[in-house]
Design a protein around this motif. Structure first.
Motif, PDB file in Angstrom:
ATOM      1  N   ALA A  52     -11.562  78.165  65.688  1.00  0.00           N
ATOM      2  CA  ALA A  52     -11.745  76.852  66.482  1.00  0.00           C
ATOM      3  C   ALA A  52     -12.418  76.900  67.717  1.00  0.00           C
ATOM      4  O   ALA A  52     -12.603  75.829  68.446  1.00  0.00           O
ATOM      5  N   SER A  53     -12.484  78.147  68.373  1.00  0.00           N
ATOM      6  CA  SER A  53     -13.020  78.151  69.807  1.00  0.00           C
ATOM      7  C   SER A  53     -13.303  79.441  70.017  1.00  0.00           C
ATOM      8  O   SER A  53     -13.097  80.642  69.204  1.00  0.00           O
ATOM      9  N   HIS A  54     -13.835  79.825  71.274  1.00  0.00           N
ATOM     10  CA  HIS A  54     -14.431  81.030  71.678  1.00  0.00           C
ATOM     11  C   HIS A  54     -13.055  81.953  71.764  1.00  0.00           C
ATOM     12  O   HIS A  54     -13.149  83.066  71.177  1.00  0.00           O
ATOM     13  N   GLU A  55     -11.999  81.512  72.260  1.00  0.00           N
ATOM     14  CA  GLU A  55     -10.798  82.424  72.384  1.00  0.00           C
ATOM     15  C   GLU A  55     -10.330  82.802  71.100  1.00  0.00           C
ATOM     16  O   GLU A  55      -9.860  84.036  70.777  1.00  0.00           O
ATOM     17  N   GLU A  56     -10.312  81.970  69.989  1.00  0.00           N
ATOM     18  CA  GLU A  56      -9.922  82.222  68.559  1.00  0.00           C
ATOM     19  C   GLU A  56     -11.018  83.264  67.939  1.00  0.00           C
ATOM     20  O   GLU A  56     -10.535  84.013  67.238  1.00  0.00           O
ATOM     21  N   VAL A  57     -12.177  82.970  68.342  1.00  0.00           N
ATOM     22  CA  VAL A  57     -13.327  84.051  67.803  1.00  0.00           C
ATOM     23  C   VAL A  57     -12.784  85.342  68.610  1.00  0.00           C
ATOM     24  O   VAL A  57     -12.883  86.474  67.643  1.00  0.00           O
ATOM     25  N   LEU A  58     -12.643  85.628  70.006  1.00  0.00           N
ATOM     26  CA  LEU A  58     -12.490  86.892  70.238  1.00  0.00           C
ATOM     27  C   LEU A  58     -11.054  87.491  69.690  1.00  0.00           C
ATOM     28  O   LEU A  58     -11.010  88.543  69.356  1.00  0.00           O
ATOM     29  N   ALA A  59      -9.812  86.598  69.438  1.00  0.00           N
ATOM     30  CA  ALA A  59      -8.816  87.047  68.691  1.00  0.00           C
ATOM     31  C   ALA A  59      -9.146  87.601  67.255  1.00  0.00           C
ATOM     32  O   ALA A  59      -8.618  88.546  66.807  1.00  0.00           O
ATOM     33  N   VAL A  60     -10.045  86.971  66.570  1.00  0.00           N
ATOM     34  CA  VAL A  60     -10.408  87.422  65.199  1.00  0.00           C
ATOM     35  C   VAL A  60     -11.181  88.707  65.281  1.00  0.00           C
ATOM     36  O   VAL A  60     -10.769  89.702  64.834  1.00  0.00           O
ATOM     37  N   LEU A  61     -12.135  88.870  66.136  1.00  0.00           N
ATOM     38  CA  LEU A  61     -12.880  90.013  66.129  1.00  0.00           C
ATOM     39  C   LEU A  61     -11.691  91.320  66.771  1.00  0.00           C
ATOM     40  O   LEU A  61     -11.970  92.434  66.243  1.00  0.00           O
ATOM     41  N   ALA A  62     -10.925  90.942  67.809  1.00  0.00           N
ATOM     42  CA  ALA A  62     -10.172  92.222  68.035  1.00  0.00           C
ATOM     43  C   ALA A  62      -9.056  92.536  66.702  1.00  0.00           C
ATOM     44  O   ALA A  62      -8.929  93.542  66.518  1.00  0.00           O
ATOM     45  N   ALA A  63      -8.390  91.562  66.066  1.00  0.00           N
ATOM     46  CA  ALA A  63      -7.976  91.730  64.798  1.00  0.00           C
ATOM     47  C   ALA A  63      -8.825  92.469  63.863  1.00  0.00           C
ATOM     48  O   ALA A  63      -8.240  93.611  63.027  1.00  0.00           O
ATOM     49  N   GLU A  79      -4.345  85.242  60.490  1.00  0.00           N
ATOM     50  CA  GLU A  79      -3.899  83.775  60.362  1.00  0.00           C
ATOM     51  C   GLU A  79      -3.302  83.731  61.707  1.00  0.00           C
ATOM     52  O   GLU A  79      -3.084  82.475  62.060  1.00  0.00           O
ATOM     53  N   ALA A  80      -2.444  84.724  62.380  1.00  0.00           N
ATOM     54  CA  ALA A  80      -2.198  84.444  63.539  1.00  0.00           C
ATOM     55  C   ALA A  80      -2.902  84.033  64.865  1.00  0.00           C
ATOM     56  O   ALA A  80      -2.817  83.373  65.627  1.00  0.00           O
ATOM     57  N   SER A  81      -4.304  84.435  64.358  1.00  0.00           N
ATOM     58  CA  SER A  81      -5.239  83.975  65.293  1.00  0.00           C
ATOM     59  C   SER A  81      -5.783  82.627  65.000  1.00  0.00           C
ATOM     60  O   SER A  81      -6.458  82.241  66.256  1.00  0.00           O
ATOM     61  N   VAL A  82      -5.933  82.281  63.930  1.00  0.00           N
ATOM     62  CA  VAL A  82      -6.651  80.833  63.703  1.00  0.00           C
ATOM     63  C   VAL A  82      -5.734  79.778  63.240  1.00  0.00           C
ATOM     64  O   VAL A  82      -6.121  78.699  63.151  1.00  0.00           O
ATOM     65  N   GLY A  83      -4.409  80.168  62.844  1.00  0.00           N
ATOM     66  CA  GLY A  83      -3.830  79.503  62.272  1.00  0.00           C
ATOM     67  C   GLY A  83      -3.717  79.621  60.690  1.00  0.00           C
ATOM     68  O   GLY A  83      -4.940  79.953  60.169  1.00  0.00           O
TER      69      GLY A  83
END
Lengths: 537, 537
Positions: A104-115, A58-62
């Motif tokens: 919603a973005s490449h950066e959010e995808v990166l954050a999700v994968l790291a999580a 949730e912190a990654s994507v809202g």
């Protein structure tokens, strides 16, 4: 898309009564109609997503973009393969994802994968949800939970370079949305897989999809100039160039990677000028080998049509019965019967006005010389009007207890006829041995200088409660025959889970371990789409 | 091939006296002629190959096929780049391989690699010996010795499938030998790099080479259907298929791998029907941007000629002066001068009789509409007669103390003119700053739907004793400009050693480390061509 089948809302494409009777006789159907269960009949396990993992996602994507309600979970827990639909309709999916995450973005995808890498959560990337090879199966491998990563919000046209014929597009963009945007620039991608209405461009690239006009416009892998991939280790992007001699082509590793190395978030695609004209028409031949030989000569003389649907005798009969190309009573059906020929070939050209005429003349001259008779545009219009119908028709067949699938491969021109005969026979034998005689037709839908694709359509009476072993008998027979012939286990559906046990024969032990080594480098904790694509070593 | 230059025996292509005078003026040459040193003036270090390693290599290939005499070592210790030749001519090569090993089969290559991995011996694969990017530099990395693995005996045509237009060929087969064998089947590969007379097909595939007619026949990577690679870990072969959706394309990892993952020992290549006719001709335009725009429109309208040589004003002047396309006093020269236009474009079509006419009409209509004037076949014949001359001419230029090289890249159509201007300026400035004014011309030699290659020809007075820093100043200026523009560091020469410091910008950190991870998997002890291709991490 409806969770147990194809299409939006109430849209259906009913069978004609004639086709229904024809099928009932040919497949020994009982005439009963089976409806899918209601959604609330499906009992899901509670989500296994730990609170800390959920918080981090949730912190990654809202907070609104991590969802775990039943409808969302179920609709993201399978693709649209025959087995997927059989299981969904029976209310017994193969498990479910624990949540669906919408970056919603490449950066959010990166954050999700790291999580996910940190929290031991497997990730199944979800584009259009149309995989028919088990690419969306909610497998968690050795992780604690599994999410579906839905790319619907990573969407949009980023840049169009008209003079260079390229478009930069976010991966979650739907194919029809891209086509509509390109149309405003008088451009087209020209990529029309059967799943076109729902497919995402990232999904097409991740699975190396092929469109109905790919003989002319090229496969998606030929259109992809550059790929942006989000991995658990960060961004991996191939340079976006017309051509390069800068070592191995990274792009060709990312295309077809099916979510096991990372998530495709953006693409630079080669497009074409939008055609001013489409012309599709029918040519009839005595038999399949004659038609194949005529087409081979045309292709090798630079006279490849943009659309090729070259059907064998059983497939032609099936099309006539189904009415997909007009029906026996429709004008085309009558026309085809009058021709007293065995097989129908649909050919099509798209382009500027004079170019279509010039190219058509070249192709048709060679097809006629090879024994073909032109039967005009009725056949072409019938094909065009129903070109996206097959997955809708499949739902109707499933209602009537029919096993229905397509198995596909590609081989060299010299191998086509032997492979067609062998695979057709293997499927028919496997199903006959179970007391369910099958209709097996074959179609060439994509042609190359050196060979062609072969797609086998299989229809049989489904064995209630035994659908999976029955399907597996047919699939294994086809796959073993394809593999033994040295043909490819997939020309345009991809590997997913259904072909993962077979692709090892094609890659070889060192090829398989090389892919695994690459995956280990980019995805060291193994969260990316476990159980898909890469064969067990 | 002669160890200090290009060609066999006494074959030379002398400069015309007019060109010599023109050059002397333009480059401020002193008129002196410098001969290369005698072979015995080169002092080699004694071979570092340990006796046990040599025994094991001899056991792999037979005792006569491990050679360490000076001539064999020297002739396998460099390619044919400007710096390679400058060093050889001065008698100061960059070290030498410790031995040359000649395996005769895929199995013998596997045995050699296993021996080298066990005995800490680096391996530099050697095909035609024509690398111009330092691909053959005798680097040993952290190994104890280095051998050249000459593939000359891994040669021969294994199978021809005429109807499927494929040939299976051993990698050491020379390009002209393959063409002669294919001619007997009325087939052609149509792959004619400038190095055609000496190139091996394995070397072409390993370096992603491009031929002079590749706008029509395709790059070598488009012709390769399957690759057989011998690695220190065993065999890695990609399936040999017209097309596949079976995951990432292994083939595209092996093509362009430049010997760092293993040794290509066999290829399945797509071929074409042998053309009954060739037609090459000249078209003149006012300037480069006009010609580029006309060519772009033709290519995007499916009117691509098989051969394209689109030269800018300085390059056109250079060609006229050199006589490569006829000379000022030759018929072409007079004809071009009479046209009062700035740039010359050579276009060519190959194929069946009527196909050439039909395709030519289409291209020429569009080029004329774009501002071109046809000047007939004289220009085409002049180009064709001298198409393999440039490396011979280079030897003559080296005799006269000229720095001569070609730097090349590719970009999108919209990027062509800005990149041409920037790279031309960067090279000219870098050399002018050293007091050696340069001639810099540019040529488009390969065209795609989305862009084109750019090849820059550089000529300047060499600085005696300073040749390497002088060349590096020009090369770095070109490479930095290409990289900054996001264009590729190589469109058709490959990476080798000369581009290894630049390719990292194109691959990105994760792309570079992915290639390194793949190498570590296939070549765990790091014997395969160390120092080439893969950027330092």
């Amino acid at each position: 898309m409806r969770w147990w089948g194809w299409g939006l809302g109430e849209r259906r494409i009913p069978l004609t009564p004639g086709f229904e009777r024809w099928l009932a006789t040919a497949l020994e159907l009982d005439g009963a109609v089976r409806a899918p269960v209601e959604l609330d009949a499906i009992a899901l396990e509670p989500t296994a997503l730990a609170a800390r993992a959920r918080e981090r996602l949730e912190a990654s994507v809202g907070p609104g973009w991590v969802r775990a309600d039943d409808v969302t979970r179920i609709s993201h827990s399978a693709g649209k393969s025959y087995l997927d639909l059989v299981r969904m309709r029976a209310g017994t999916p193969q498990g479910a994802v624990d949540a669906v995450v919408y970056p919603a973005s490449h950066e959010e995808v990166l954050a999700v994968l790291a999580a996910c890498a940190a929290e031991r959560v497997a990730v199944v990337p979800f584009g259009g949800g149309t995989s028919i090879v088990g690419g969306l199966a909610p497998l968690r491998g050795d992780q604690d939970a599994v999410i579906s990563l839905d790319l619907a919000r990573v969407a949009g046209i980023l840049a169009v370079d008209g003079p260079s014929l390229t478009v930069s597009v976010a991966a979650g963009t739907r194919a029809p949305v891209l086509e509509a945007a390109l149309a405003e620039h008088d451009l087209t991608l020209g990529h029309y897989p059967d799943s076109f209405e729902f497919a995402s461009v990232g999904g097409c690239a991740a699975t190396r999809s092929v469109g109905q006009a790919s003989s002319g416009y090229g496969r998606i892998d030929q259109a992809v100039q550059g790929v942006r991939l989000a991995t658990p280790r960060g961004e991996l992007s191939s340079a976006a160039l017309p051509a390069s001699a800068a070592g191995p082509a990274l792009r060709e590793l990312l295309v077809g990677s099916e979510g096991v190395l990372g998530v495709i978030t953006g693409l630079l695609l080669r497009v074409r000028m939008r055609p001013a004209r489409h012309r599709y028409e029918g040519v009839v031949f005595d038999d399949f080998p004659t038609a194949v030989e005529a087409m081979r000569i045309a292709v090798q003389d630079r006279a490849t049509p943009d659309v090729v649907r070259l059907t064998d005798v059983p497939q032609t009969r099936l099309l006539m019965a189904a009415g997909e190309s007009g029906g026996r009573r429709a004008p085309l059906g009558r026309q085809f019967l009058r021709s007293r020929r065995g097989v129908l070939v649909i050919v099509g050209w798209e382009g500027q006005l004079d170019a279509v005429d010039r190219r058509r003349l070249h192709t048709m001259t060679l097809l006629r010389r090879g024994g073909g008779d032109a039967i005009g545009e009725t056949a072409g219009r019938a094909w065009s009007a129903t070109r996206f119908a097959p997955p809708y028709v499949r739902d109707e067949l499933l209602d009537r207890g029919v096993l229905v699938d397509q198995f596909e491969t590609a081989t060299t021109w010299t191998g086509v006829e032997a492979l067609r005969t062998a695979v057709t026979g293997a499927i028919a034998n496997a199903l006959a041995a179970r007391g369910t005689p099958a209709l097996v037709g074959c179609q060439i839908s994509h042609v190359y200088l050196t060979g062609a694709s072969l797609t086998f359509t299989v229809l049989a009476r489904a064995q209630p409660g035994e659908e999976e072993p029955q399907w597996r008998a047919a699939k294994d027979a086809a796959s073993a025959t394809i593999t033994a012939a040295g043909a490819t286990i997939s020309h345009h559906h991809g590997i997913g889970r259904d072909h993962a046990d077979w692709v090892g024969a094609e890659l070889g032990p060192l090829g398989s371990s090389s892919l695994a080594a690459l995956k280990a480098h980019l995805d060291p904790t193994g969260v990316m789409n476990p159980g898909k694509l890469i064969p067990a070593l």
